[in-house]
Write an enzyme that holds these catalytic residues in place. Structure first.
Site, PDB file in Angstrom:
ATOM      1  N   SER A  96       0.803  -1.310   0.029  1.00  0.00           N
ATOM      2  CA  SER A  96      -0.011   0.004   0.002  1.00  0.00           C
ATOM      3  C   SER A  96       0.954   1.337   0.107  1.00  0.00           C
ATOM      4  O   SER A  96       1.537   1.636  -0.884  1.00  0.00           O
ATOM      5  CB  SER A  96      -1.117  -0.056   1.002  1.00  0.00           C
ATOM      6  OG  SER A  96      -1.947   1.009   0.864  1.00  0.00           O
ATOM      7  N   HIS A 149       4.309  14.038   6.448  1.00  0.00           N
ATOM      8  CA  HIS A 149       4.098  15.244   6.058  1.00  0.00           C
ATOM      9  C   HIS A 149       4.908  16.148   7.142  1.00  0.00           C
ATOM     10  O   HIS A 149       4.377  15.864   8.114  1.00  0.00           O
ATOM     11  CB  HIS A 149       2.655  15.789   5.851  1.00  0.00           C
ATOM     12  CG  HIS A 149       1.879  14.937   4.935  1.00  0.00           C
ATOM     13  ND1 HIS A 149       2.083  15.444   3.446  1.00  0.00           N
ATOM     14  CD2 HIS A 149       1.113  14.010   5.064  1.00  0.00           C
ATOM     15  CE1 HIS A 149       1.427  14.496   2.686  1.00  0.00           C
ATOM     16  NE2 HIS A 149       0.631  13.500   3.808  1.00  0.00           N
ATOM     17  N   CYS A 165      -1.556  -3.727   3.467  1.00  0.00           N
ATOM     18  CA  CYS A 165      -2.408  -4.990   3.255  1.00  0.00           C
ATOM     19  C   CYS A 165      -1.583  -6.287   3.316  1.00  0.00           C
ATOM     20  O   CYS A 165      -0.421  -6.304   3.121  1.00  0.00           O
ATOM     21  CB  CYS A 165      -3.048  -5.001   1.885  1.00  0.00           C
ATOM     22  SG  CYS A 165      -4.017  -3.376   1.749  1.00  0.00           S
TER      23      CYS A 165
END
EC number: 4.1.1.50
Length: 150
Positions: free
Chosen positions: A63, A68, A83
């Site tokens: 995934s 940030h 996943c």
């Protein structure tokens, strides 16, 4: 039905300005986390903002992982979604904490695609009786008003 994936979102507070504004350092932290957490890197992309801050994204076969940073606030928003059962998003977060050295963190564990039973997957129909209640409530107010008028 079993959940499709594990999604960890982590707010890291009290990180140093220098660490959060250093693109190479954050990239090294993410690459180490990917490797140690048994994840498969497909692509890495990052952008440095002016005057400070950066966004880095590791596209994974499992995934993704993103960071940030807001150096002026000492804050980093970390997102790790995987996943399958062979990768360890909790280990990736542990490694990122070692690198970014936050004073405190807030972590959310989300089960993605956890539909529960077959019945839980069907859309739910919400019935609202708000309008009927308002009419009844208004009628009661009118009766009270008329009763006081005498």
């Amino acid at each position: 039905m079993k959940a499709i994936g594990k999604h960890l979102t982590v707010d890291m507070y009290g990180c140093s300005f220098e660490i959060l504004d250093d693109m190479e350092y954050v990239k090294d932290a993410m690459m180490t986390a990917v490797r140690e957490a048994n994840m498969t890197l497909l692509n890495f992309s990052a952008h440095k903002f002016e005057p400070q801050g950066l966004t880095a994204l590791a596209l994974l076969a499992e995934s993704h992982m993103s960071i940030h940073t807001y150096p002026e606030l000492g804050y980093a928003a970390v997102d790790v979604f995987t996943c399958g059962d062979h990768s360890r998003p909790d280990k990736a977060v542990f490694i990122l904490k070692k690198f970014l050295k936050p004073e405190r963190t807030k972590t959310y564990h989300i089960k993605r695609g956890d539909f529960g039973s077959e019945r839980d997957m069907k859309p739910k129909v919400k019935v609202s009786a708000g309008a009927i209640y308002r009419v009844r409530s208004t009628g009661a107010k009118v009766f009270r008003f008329l009763a006081r008028a005498k």
